[in-house]
Design a protein around this motif. Sequence first.
Motif, PDB file in Angstrom:
ATOM      1  N   VAL A 288      28.043  -4.298 -18.381  1.00 41.37           N
ATOM      2  CA  VAL A 288      28.153  -5.492 -17.531  1.00 41.37           C
ATOM      3  C   VAL A 288      29.194  -6.453 -18.105  1.00 41.37           C
ATOM      4  O   VAL A 288      30.053  -6.975 -17.376  1.00 41.37           O
ATOM      5  CB  VAL A 288      26.778  -6.185 -17.405  1.00 41.37           C
ATOM      6  CG1 VAL A 288      26.923  -7.579 -16.780  1.00 41.37           C
ATOM      7  CG2 VAL A 288      25.827  -5.320 -16.574  1.00 41.37           C
ATOM      8  N   GLU A 289      29.134  -6.686 -19.415  1.00 43.39           N
ATOM      9  CA  GLU A 289      30.076  -7.632 -20.040  1.00 43.39           C
ATOM     10  C   GLU A 289      31.511  -7.116 -19.950  1.00 43.39           C
ATOM     11  O   GLU A 289      32.446  -7.886 -19.709  1.00 43.39           O
ATOM     12  CB  GLU A 289      29.664  -7.863 -21.498  1.00 43.39           C
ATOM     13  CG  GLU A 289      28.333  -8.611 -21.623  1.00 43.39           C
ATOM     14  CD  GLU A 289      27.851  -8.729 -23.065  1.00 43.39           C
ATOM     15  OE1 GLU A 289      26.853  -9.422 -23.300  1.00 43.39           O
ATOM     16  OE2 GLU A 289      28.478  -8.113 -23.959  1.00 43.39           O
ATOM     17  N   GLN A 292      32.764  -7.548 -16.357  1.00 47.37           N
ATOM     18  CA  GLN A 292      33.077  -8.959 -16.079  1.00 47.37           C
ATOM     19  C   GLN A 292      34.427  -9.332 -16.699  1.00 47.37           C
ATOM     20  O   GLN A 292      35.225 -10.027 -16.069  1.00 47.37           O
ATOM     21  CB  GLN A 292      31.964  -9.851 -16.634  1.00 47.37           C
ATOM     22  CG  GLN A 292      30.661  -9.747 -15.857  1.00 47.37           C
ATOM     23  CD  GLN A 292      29.521 -10.510 -16.523  1.00 47.37           C
ATOM     24  OE1 GLN A 292      29.547 -10.752 -17.737  1.00 47.37           O
ATOM     25  NE2 GLN A 292      28.506 -10.861 -15.741  1.00 47.37           N
ATOM     26  N   ARG A 297      33.330  -4.299 -11.489  1.00 51.52           N
ATOM     27  CA  ARG A 297      31.885  -4.237 -11.281  1.00 51.52           C
ATOM     28  C   ARG A 297      31.289  -3.172 -12.192  1.00 51.52           C
ATOM     29  O   ARG A 297      31.935  -2.184 -12.566  1.00 51.52           O
ATOM     30  CB  ARG A 297      31.561  -3.857  -9.821  1.00 51.52           C
ATOM     31  CG  ARG A 297      32.092  -4.809  -8.748  1.00 51.52           C
ATOM     32  CD  ARG A 297      31.488  -6.222  -8.851  1.00 51.52           C
ATOM     33  NE  ARG A 297      30.035  -6.248  -8.860  1.00 51.52           N
ATOM     34  CZ  ARG A 297      29.252  -6.153  -7.769  1.00 51.52           C
ATOM     35  NH1 ARG A 297      29.826  -5.984  -6.588  1.00 51.52           N
ATOM     36  NH2 ARG A 297      27.939  -6.209  -7.860  1.00 51.52           N
ATOM     37  N   HIS A 311      18.224  -3.692 -15.258  1.00 54.37           N
ATOM     38  CA  HIS A 311      18.650  -4.975 -14.656  1.00 54.37           C
ATOM     39  C   HIS A 311      17.527  -6.006 -14.677  1.00 54.37           C
ATOM     40  O   HIS A 311      17.792  -7.212 -14.647  1.00 54.37           O
ATOM     41  CB  HIS A 311      19.147  -4.734 -13.228  1.00 54.37           C
ATOM     42  CG  HIS A 311      18.084  -4.321 -12.255  1.00 54.37           C
ATOM     43  ND1 HIS A 311      17.510  -3.075 -12.276  1.00 54.37           N
ATOM     44  CD2 HIS A 311      17.464  -5.010 -11.250  1.00 54.37           C
ATOM     45  CE1 HIS A 311      16.618  -2.995 -11.308  1.00 54.37           C
ATOM     46  NE2 HIS A 311      16.565  -4.149 -10.686  1.00 54.37           N
ATOM     47  N   CYS A 316      20.066  -9.048 -14.864  1.00 59.39           N
ATOM     48  CA  CYS A 316      21.479  -8.983 -14.470  1.00 59.39           C
ATOM     49  C   CYS A 316      21.671  -8.196 -13.170  1.00 59.39           C
ATOM     50  O   CYS A 316      22.713  -7.570 -12.984  1.00 59.39           O
ATOM     51  CB  CYS A 316      22.309  -8.359 -15.595  1.00 59.39           C
ATOM     52  SG  CYS A 316      21.940  -6.611 -15.904  1.00 59.39           S
ATOM     53  N   ASP A 318      22.414  -9.045 -10.211  1.00 59.75           N
ATOM     54  CA  ASP A 318      23.571  -9.443  -9.400  1.00 59.75           C
ATOM     55  C   ASP A 318      24.877  -8.876  -9.946  1.00 59.75           C
ATOM     56  O   ASP A 318      25.898  -8.874  -9.250  1.00 59.75           O
ATOM     57  CB  ASP A 318      23.669 -10.974  -9.341  1.00 59.75           C
ATOM     58  CG  ASP A 318      22.530 -11.585  -8.532  1.00 59.75           C
ATOM     59  OD1 ASP A 318      21.909 -10.846  -7.746  1.00 59.75           O
ATOM     60  OD2 ASP A 318      22.257 -12.785  -8.713  1.00 59.75           O
ATOM     61  N   ASP A 319      24.846  -8.416 -11.204  1.00 55.08           N
ATOM     62  CA  ASP A 319      26.067  -7.898 -11.831  1.00 55.08           C
ATOM     63  C   ASP A 319      26.198  -6.385 -11.707  1.00 55.08           C
ATOM     64  O   ASP A 319      27.181  -5.809 -12.174  1.00 55.08           O
ATOM     65  CB  ASP A 319      26.085  -8.272 -13.321  1.00 55.08           C
ATOM     66  CG  ASP A 319      26.093  -9.785 -13.525  1.00 55.08           C
ATOM     67  OD1 ASP A 319      26.924 -10.454 -12.879  1.00 55.08           O
ATOM     68  OD2 ASP A 319      25.249 -10.278 -14.292  1.00 55.08           O
TER      69      ASP A 319
END
Length: 383
Positions: A288-289, A292, A297, A311, A316, A318-319
């Motif tokens: 995820v990081e 971003q 995505r 998640h 997380c 939404d990520d």
Amino acid sequence: MTDTTKTCPVCGSGRYDALFPDYRGRCVTSQMFFIDGLGLENRCCRDCGFIYNAAGTRGLGAEVYNNAVWKPKPQIMCYSKEVKTSHQKAWEAFQGLVDLPEAGTVLDVGGGTGAFLECVHRDRPGWELHAIEPGGGFDEMCRRVPLKSAHNQAYDTLALDETFDCVISLSVLEHLDNPLHALRWMLARLKPGGLLLLQLPDFEKLPGDLVCADHVNKMTVPHTRMLAEYAGFEEVGADTALVMFYLVLRKGTPATGPVPSRFEENSAIARRAEKVARATIEAVRACVESAQAAGGRAAVFGTSPIGSMAHLLLECGDDIACFVDENRNAWGRDIDGLPVVGPEDMGGLGVTDLALAISPLYWETVAEKMRPFGVTVHVPQLN
């Protein structure tokens, strides 16, 4: 540590080591649906070594499996070009372990939708089929295979005096309150010399089951062998190579005395499982990081419990753009509102980073297969 209100389901001991994670809230089940308000209270009994979740769906069996959202997960357990259902694979495994007769009586305890009995009937049409299925698959099972008798209730509420040449139990013991009680019940339903065909998910190879709410029992090969022998079975054959293990057991004589201990073996398995589960969660966090930072995505490969819960544990959702799986039967479904797609569809969703949330057995194989799709693959790191 001692808890007198939630003792070991197998030996009754209140002594245990607590395991990852300490969580209460929305939890995933093995059939890919979520239930709110459940707990993950994983333990390893310090006396017999049994690994279990003291919470989850324990004690809620009928309430869970008879509700309207129950829907069988597509059962594909193969990453090769030759795709087989888990039921086909199980039937072939048992046939490789024992020479089964052309005719006899068989009882399937937890027959589900009848998919396994369909394999049996196709290859052994001379067998007389009986089944117990307390859950929502009962009607489909009755339509799917010709049954001499069928019971839509839990095994331990059933007055059944008949005995059989063979009893089948596929992926059932991990859901029950007490697997030792179930093994003894099945032993009593076998004729002298009768066979039990047993299939279970191997917790040692599926450490993500630590977060699976309805796999309340984390079955391992050494502990299951001990339980089977203690219940009164003699081992005829075993296949323990992959994520599911298969035992063919013959009716023998029950043991007496205290339940033997497998604490040392199971405790080591539990600690390794914790390590893999934590590493998988950290791989999703890194994915995820990284996405971003790249303006892209993130996605999670695999529809296993640990991937499906990541998640929620990391907060997380939404990520995450999607889940990715090679199982075509899973495409078009969703996990907690997030779509399940094939690898070819990642690009269209803007996925730049992919975290692997699958058994360690497949990490390297799947990583090599996913890199050509132009994504950064995040493999869990154990060191």
